[in-house]
Design an enzyme around this catalytic site. Structure first.
Site, short mmCIF file in Angstrom:
data_model
loop_
_atom_site.label_atom_id
_atom_site.label_comp_id
_atom_site.label_asym_id
_atom_site.label_seq_id
_atom_site.Cartn_x
_atom_site.Cartn_y
_atom_site.Cartn_z
N GLU A 267 0.81 -1.22 0.00
CA GLU A 267 0.00 0.00 0.00
C GLU A 267 0.85 1.27 0.00
OE1 GLU A 267 -4.25 -0.65 1.82
OE2 GLU A 267 -2.75 -1.05 3.35
N HIS B 117 -4.73 0.39 11.27
CA HIS B 117 -6.08 -0.18 11.37
C HIS B 117 -6.55 -0.16 12.81
CE1 HIS B 117 -3.58 -2.13 8.22
NE2 HIS B 117 -4.55 -1.70 7.45
N HIS C 208 -11.62 -0.75 6.88
CA HIS C 208 -10.24 -1.07 6.52
C HIS C 208 -9.26 -0.43 7.49
CE1 HIS C 208 -6.85 -0.59 3.25
NE2 HIS C 208 -6.37 -0.97 4.42
N HIS D 284 -0.39 4.92 8.10
CA HIS D 284 -1.58 4.13 7.74
C HIS D 284 -1.63 2.93 8.66
CE1 HIS D 284 -4.68 1.85 5.92
NE2 HIS D 284 -3.88 0.90 5.48
#
Length: 243
Positions: free
Chosen positions: A83, A104, A166, A102
């Protein structure tokens, strides 16, 4: 493509490894997730943890340089996470961006799974937009250029974006700021989730939100929060073997 990066490798290797371990210790990152920092000496380069190394034992040697224009890792070795398009697309569009996380975080993930927008509720998270963090309305991995552009379109110039069911993306002027925002956003989400169980949360808005942001944000606050998370992690042994 930039190739002379060795003078920066130690600096950014330590920073990113430390940042990822702090996120892991704060329970906003598990076996997936990544932190990046734009190289101050070469804005076309960012540094990011590689795709294989464990987030809980990451070392400076596990951090790799990435060429934004070329769209690939600099040099040979383990590749960055799939990603990386998240980081590349944001850095391409936003020259003020110096750090990106980034991950979760579970409470933000829970809210997005229930269709609840993340809204500013606690003083340390007043960077969250009044209307709520913008949402990229798909749970897919951001592992293509098209998906990276779609995510960046949805996020706009906001400091935080939610990827439905996500994860979350935070963007700061530097990596430490992005890390602090991720942790504070998850704290906000936890309080929001709890408040929703017993009533209707009173979100900050208008002038109140502006005042709260001024009183609890800015470089001094980021430094204070980072220092707290770093020292807490240090005392727990989380940063042992970093180099």
């Amino acid at each position: 493509m930039t190739t002379t990066l060795y003078p920066s490798s130690t600096k950014y290797g330590d920073l990113i490894a430390r940042a990822v371990r702090l996120c892991n210790a704060a329970n906003v990152m598990d076996f997936n997730g990544h932190v990046s920092a734009r190289d101050a000496d070469d804005p076309n380069i960012f540094w990011i943890n590689n795709r294989h190394a464990s987030r809980s034992t990451l070392t400076a040697a596990d951090i790799v340089p990435f060429d934004i224009r070329a769209g690939r890792r600099v040099g040979e070795g383990i590749e960055p996470p799939s990603e990386w398009h998240i980081h590349r697309e944001i850095y391409r569009r936003r020259p003020e961006a110096g750090g990106i996380v980034h991950s979760h975080p579970p409470f933000i993930l829970t809210l997005s799974s229930a269709g609840q927008k993340l809204k500013p509720l606690v003083s340390t998270a007043c960077f969250i937009p009044e209307a709520g963090a913008p949402v990229f309305d798909s749970p897919v991995l951001i592992n293509t250029e098209a998906r990276g552009k779609g995510m960046a379109d949805a996020m706009g110039d906001a400091p935080i974006g939610v990827l439905r069911q996500h994860g979350t993306v935070t963007v700061g002027g530097y990596a430490e700021e992005a890390v602090v925002m991720m942790i504070c956003a998850e704290d906000n989400a936890r309080t929001q989730y709890q408040a929703l169980q017993i009533g209707t949360p009173t979100y900050f808005h208008g002038e109140e939100l502006r005042l709260m942001k001024g009183e609890h944000g800015g470089p001094h606050a980021i430094k204070k929060y980072w220092h707290y998370y770093e020292e807490t992690a240090q005392r727990a042994g989380v940063l042992d073997g970093l180099s």
